[in-house]
Design a protein around this motif. Structure first.
Motif, PDB file in Angstrom:
ATOM      1  N   ARG A   1      -4.309   5.400   4.703  1.00 47.27           N
ATOM      2  CA  ARG A   1      -3.008   4.729   4.865  1.00 47.27           C
ATOM      3  C   ARG A   1      -2.505   4.126   3.561  1.00 47.27           C
ATOM      4  NH1 ARG A   1      -4.842   2.201  10.398  1.00 47.27           N
ATOM      5  NH2 ARG A   1      -4.799   4.135  11.578  1.00 47.27           N
ATOM      6  N   LEU A   2      -3.417   3.587   2.769  1.00 49.47           N
ATOM      7  CA  LEU A   2      -2.996   3.012   1.483  1.00 49.47           C
ATOM      8  C   LEU A   2      -2.503   4.130   0.560  1.00 49.47           C
ATOM      9  CD1 LEU A   2      -2.713   0.589  -0.382  1.00 49.47           C
ATOM     10  CD2 LEU A   2      -5.116   0.862  -1.005  1.00 49.47           C
ATOM     11  N   MET A   3      -3.213   5.259   0.577  1.00 46.90           N
ATOM     12  CA  MET A   3      -2.772   6.401  -0.228  1.00 46.90           C
ATOM     13  C   MET A   3      -1.353   6.800   0.181  1.00 46.90           C
ATOM     14  SD  MET A   3      -4.374  10.219  -0.488  1.00 46.90           S
ATOM     15  CE  MET A   3      -3.725  10.882   1.017  1.00 46.90           C
TER      16      MET A   3
ATOM     17  N   GLY B   1     -17.363   2.986  -0.490  1.00 54.94           N
ATOM     18  CA  GLY B   1     -18.166   4.193  -0.310  1.00 54.94           C
ATOM     19  C   GLY B   1     -18.870   4.489  -1.628  1.00 54.94           C
ATOM     20  N   ILE B   2     -19.425   5.693  -1.762  1.00 54.11           N
ATOM     21  CA  ILE B   2     -20.176   5.985  -2.991  1.00 54.11           C
ATOM     22  C   ILE B   2     -19.279   5.932  -4.222  1.00 54.11           C
ATOM     23  CG2 ILE B   2     -20.065   8.485  -2.509  1.00 54.11           C
ATOM     24  CD1 ILE B   2     -22.578   8.784  -4.208  1.00 54.11           C
ATOM     25  N   ALA B   3     -18.032   6.420  -4.109  1.00 51.94           N
ATOM     26  CA  ALA B   3     -17.160   6.435  -5.302  1.00 51.94           C
ATOM     27  C   ALA B   3     -16.855   5.011  -5.750  1.00 51.94           C
ATOM     28  CB  ALA B   3     -15.862   7.193  -4.998  1.00 51.94           C
TER      29      ALA B   3
ATOM     30  N   ALA C   1      -8.117   6.532  -9.633  1.00 58.18           N
ATOM     31  CA  ALA C   1      -8.587   6.977  -8.314  1.00 58.18           C
ATOM     32  C   ALA C   1      -9.905   7.704  -8.478  1.00 58.18           C
ATOM     33  CB  ALA C   1      -7.562   7.885  -7.657  1.00 58.18           C
ATOM     34  N   ALA C   2     -10.770   7.603  -7.457  1.00 58.06           N
ATOM     35  CA  ALA C   2     -12.076   8.262  -7.535  1.00 58.06           C
ATOM     36  C   ALA C   2     -12.525   8.699  -6.152  1.00 58.06           C
ATOM     37  CB  ALA C   2     -13.109   7.294  -8.123  1.00 58.06           C
ATOM     38  N   GLY C   3     -13.356   9.737  -6.122  1.00 54.85           N
ATOM     39  CA  GLY C   3     -13.931  10.189  -4.858  1.00 54.85           C
ATOM     40  C   GLY C   3     -13.011  11.134  -4.111  1.00 54.85           C
TER      41      GLY C   3
HETATM   42  C1  LIG Z   1     -20.863  13.942   8.442  1.00 60.20           C
HETATM   43  C2  LIG Z   1     -20.743  14.100   6.972  1.00 60.20           C
HETATM   44  C3  LIG Z   1     -21.818  14.567   6.250  1.00 60.20           C
HETATM   45  C4  LIG Z   1     -21.715  14.729   4.873  1.00 60.20           C
HETATM   46  N1  LIG Z   1     -22.793  15.192   4.172  1.00 60.20           N
HETATM   47  C5  LIG Z   1     -22.714  15.329   2.837  1.00 60.20           C
HETATM   48  C6  LIG Z   1     -23.859  15.730   2.080  1.00 60.20           C
HETATM   49  O1  LIG Z   1     -24.961  15.907   2.602  1.00 60.20           O
HETATM   50  N2  LIG Z   1     -23.687  15.902   0.740  1.00 60.20           N
HETATM   51  C7  LIG Z   1     -22.474  15.676   0.105  1.00 60.20           C
HETATM   52  O2  LIG Z   1     -22.390  15.850  -1.118  1.00 60.20           O
HETATM   53  N3  LIG Z   1     -21.396  15.249   0.801  1.00 60.20           N
HETATM   54  C8  LIG Z   1     -21.492  15.067   2.139  1.00 60.20           C
HETATM   55  N4  LIG Z   1     -20.408  14.618   2.833  1.00 60.20           N
HETATM   56  C9  LIG Z   1     -19.206  14.248   2.073  1.00 60.20           C
HETATM   57  C10 LIG Z   1     -19.431  12.893   1.393  1.00 60.20           C
HETATM   58  O3  LIG Z   1     -19.941  11.989   2.338  1.00 60.20           O
HETATM   59  C11 LIG Z   1     -18.120  12.375   0.814  1.00 60.20           C
HETATM   60  O4  LIG Z   1     -17.650  13.321  -0.113  1.00 60.20           O
HETATM   61  C12 LIG Z   1     -18.277  11.043   0.090  1.00 60.20           C
HETATM   62  O5  LIG Z   1     -19.044  10.131   0.847  1.00 60.20           O
HETATM   63  C13 LIG Z   1     -16.907  10.460  -0.199  1.00 60.20           C
HETATM   64  O6  LIG Z   1     -17.048   9.199  -0.787  1.00 60.20           O
HETATM   65  P1  LIG Z   1     -15.783   8.290  -1.111  1.00 60.20           P
HETATM   66  O7  LIG Z   1     -16.354   7.011  -1.598  1.00 60.20           O
HETATM   67  O8  LIG Z   1     -14.833   9.015  -1.971  1.00 60.20           O
HETATM   68  O9  LIG Z   1     -15.003   8.095   0.262  1.00 60.20           O
HETATM   69  P2  LIG Z   1     -15.451   7.482   1.672  1.00 60.20           P
HETATM   70  O10 LIG Z   1     -16.858   7.765   1.958  1.00 60.20           O
HETATM   71  O11 LIG Z   1     -14.421   7.943   2.637  1.00 60.20           O
HETATM   72  O12 LIG Z   1     -15.336   5.908   1.458  1.00 60.20           O
HETATM   73  C14 LIG Z   1     -14.112   5.250   1.394  1.00 60.20           C
HETATM   74  C15 LIG Z   1     -14.354   3.783   1.674  1.00 60.20           C
HETATM   75  O13 LIG Z   1     -13.125   3.083   1.506  1.00 60.20           O
HETATM   76  C16 LIG Z   1     -12.947   2.170   2.569  1.00 60.20           C
HETATM   77  N5  LIG Z   1     -11.498   1.980   2.700  1.00 60.20           N
HETATM   78  C17 LIG Z   1     -10.571   2.865   3.113  1.00 60.20           C
HETATM   79  N6  LIG Z   1      -9.335   2.351   3.030  1.00 60.20           N
HETATM   80  C18 LIG Z   1      -9.479   1.098   2.535  1.00 60.20           C
HETATM   81  C19 LIG Z   1      -8.555   0.059   2.226  1.00 60.20           C
HETATM   82  N7  LIG Z   1      -7.226   0.219   2.378  1.00 60.20           N
HETATM   83  N8  LIG Z   1      -9.038  -1.136   1.763  1.00 60.20           N
HETATM   84  C20 LIG Z   1     -10.391  -1.314   1.588  1.00 60.20           C
HETATM   85  N9  LIG Z   1     -11.312  -0.343   1.877  1.00 60.20           N
HETATM   86  C21 LIG Z   1     -10.857   0.844   2.329  1.00 60.20           C
HETATM   87  C22 LIG Z   1     -13.592   2.842   3.764  1.00 60.20           C
HETATM   88  O14 LIG Z   1     -13.982   1.900   4.726  1.00 60.20           O
HETATM   89  C23 LIG Z   1     -14.793   3.529   3.111  1.00 60.20           C
HETATM   90  O15 LIG Z   1     -15.934   2.695   3.097  1.00 60.20           O
HETATM   91  C24 LIG Z   1     -20.493  14.427   4.204  1.00 60.20           C
HETATM   92  C25 LIG Z   1     -19.409  13.939   4.930  1.00 60.20           C
HETATM   93  C26 LIG Z   1     -19.523  13.759   6.300  1.00 60.20           C
HETATM   94  C27 LIG Z   1     -18.342  13.231   7.067  1.00 60.20           C
END
Ligand SMILES: Cc1cc2nc3c(=O)[nH]c(=O)nc-3n(C[C@H](O)[C@H](O)[C@H](O)COP(=O)(O)OP(=O)(O)OC[C@H]3O[C@@H](n4cnc5c(N)ncnc54)[C@H](O)[C@@H]3O)c2cc1C
Length: 422
Positions: free
Chosen positions: A213-215, A7-9, A383-385
């Motif tokens: 689940r990993l968390m 994801g973005i993080a 950890a991030a995100g």
């Molecule tokens: C509908 C919706 C709209 C949103 N709109 C906005 C917005 O406009 N502005 C804003 O600031 N925020 C918005 N958010 C929140 C924002 O999207 C999240 O805060 C951000 O994307 C989180 O990023 P992340 O990388 O931490 O986690 P995630 O986006 O949850 O990414 C985690 C990634 O890890 C992968 N993963 C999980 N477990 C494992 C594993 N065991 N092994 C390998 N890979 C794994 C997943 O497949 C996923 O790709 C929105 C959220 C939603 C649901």
């Protein structure tokens, strides 16, 4: 170094670490077509700035950002990592643009804009594609369909990752790991354990792969947690939308234009709600409490004309009786709730009558792993995100905070992990 989650993080962590010279593998559970986690659905991010920027008008000083975050969350910023988040938010836009992400000028395009947030040109998916392209170009190795099932500390201070791809499992030793696998909300077992009665009736607005689940496995092995597992951000979404990945288009925005009733056609209200206000984050939990986790927004023709367009058309009928039939509601009870509503400022009188069936849609949970200022969970594990969100704020939400937090912490964790390798 292994980054878990694309994801973005995770992307920001991988790019930041690679730029410092680390050899990085990014593992992502989802297939390539569904990469990017919840950011695929996002559209804007919150940034502190003291003067107008070409993409974000006006000013939004760090002190104002801090005061707003403290007000909604009830936290004291000095007791969380929020200060660092706000300060570094000022660099997020230029850092992302340096990775090929494009922003939208406020005087062009169709999205709304505000002085608090920058909008992504092409939405979150365009940002994700740009970040993947940059990561690949600078030499980050990317493995899709690759879920990390477990992390075990090794004797030399690193971590062994157990990675499942298709039917096969492999083990890989990393000297440092960034865990960017998102929050726990998409796991039905998690929701049943922490959300009570109507947990199975809640729809997931984002990725089904962000399942925590990993968390959970790390917590079982002793990782410290932060936040409240039963506290989350939920909004009203169209009950006819998909069980996962509904995104932003299934959100119901027209609630202030009509009357909400439950499956017994009784009026459902938010205590102390201001007339005309959306109260998005309060409607989700309120609907989750309704019988069967289901409610209906009832509108007349005027209410529909005051509403924004929707992804799914409302269920329409020429009379309230036929609308009640179409919704399997008690007609007399609905007529009585509408009559009471019509004593107020807005009335439901002009046919045709319409309804949106609604459920609670989960955005994220306020629960994750405890980290220090370098995003460290344990030696050589960062950890991030969203998995680290409650270190920054423990309740509620401000628009655009999720992406900013994920980008800032991703970069921080990636750089700290790369330094740990040196
Ligand atoms: C509908 C919706 C709209 C949103 N709109 C906005 C917005 O406009 N502005 C804003 O600031 N925020 C918005 N958010 C929140 C924002 O999207 C999240 O805060 C951000 O994307 C989180 O990023 P992340 O990388 O931490 O986690 P995630 O986006 O949850 O990414 C985690 C990634 O890890 C992968 N993963 C999980 N477990 C494992 C594993 N065991 N092994 C390998 N890979 C794994 C997943 O497949 C996923 O790709 C929105 C959220 C939603 C649901």
């Amino acid at each position: 170094m292994v980054v878990i989650g694309g994801g973005i993080a995770g992307l920001c962590a991988a790019i930041a670490a690679r730029r410092l010279g680390a050899s990085v593998l990014l593992t992502e559970s989802a297939p390539m077509a569904l990469r990017g986690g919840n950011a695929r659905h996002a559209r804007n991010f919150r940034i502190a700035h003291d003067a107008p920027l070409w993409h974000t008008p006006g000013a939004y000083p760090a002190a104002e950002f801090s005061a707003e975050l403290a007000k909604i969350s009830g936290d004291r910023p000095e007791e969380t990592l929020a200060g660092a988040l706000i300060e570094e938010s000022a660099q997020v836009a230029s850092w992302l643009m340096g990775c090929g992400v494009r922003l939208q000028a406020p005087d062009r395009g169709v999205l709304p804009y505000s002085r608090r947030t920058a909008f992504l040109l092409g939405g979150g998916k365009a940002m994700i594609n740009a970040l993947y392209a940059t990561a690949a170009r600078i030499g980050v190795a990317i493995a899709y369909d690759s879920e990390v099932l477990a992390l075990t500390p090794t004797r030399d201070g690193g971590w062994e990752a157990e990675i499942a791809t298709g039917g096969a499992t492999r083990r890989l030793n990393a000297r440092a790991v960034v865990l960017a696998s998102g929050g726990p909300g998409a796991d039905p077992a998690w929701r049943r354990a922490h959300f009570g009665g109507n947990a199975d009736d809640i729809l997931i607005r984002g990725s089904s792969y962000s399942n925590g689940r990993l968390m959970q496995r790390l917590v079982e092995s002793g990782a410290q947690t932060v936040g409240d597992p039963s506290s989350c951000h939920m909004v009203a979404v169209d009950a006819r939308g998909p069980a996962v990945d509904g995104g932003i288009v299934t959100r119901i925005t027209a609630i202030p234009q009509g009357l909400v009733v439950d499956r017994h056609a009784g009026t459902v209200e938010i205590a102390g709600a201001a007339p005309g206000k959306s109260h998005y984050a309060q409607w989700g939990p309120r609907i989750a409490q309704c019988d069967g986790g289901l409610a209906f927004l009832i509108l007349d023709a005027d209410g529909v004309s005051r509403s924004l367009p929707t992804a799914l058309a409302p269920i329409a009928a020429p009379t309230l009786e036929t609308l009640a039939d179409a919704l399997a509601l008690d007609g007399a009870a609905l007529a009585s709730s509408v009559a009471a509503f019509n004593q107020g400022a807005r009335a439901i009188v002009r046919p045709p009558f319409s309804a949106f069936p609604m459920r609670a849609g989960l955005t994220f949970v306020h629960f994750g792993l405890a980290v220090d200022a370098d995003m460290r969970v344990a030696e050589n594990l960062f950890a991030a995100g969203m998995i680290a969100t409650p270190n920054f704020f423990t309740r509620f939400y401000l628009a655009g905070l999720g992406l900013t937090l994920s980008a800032v912490t991703g970069r921080r964790a990636g750089e700290a992990a790369a330094r740990a390798l040196a």
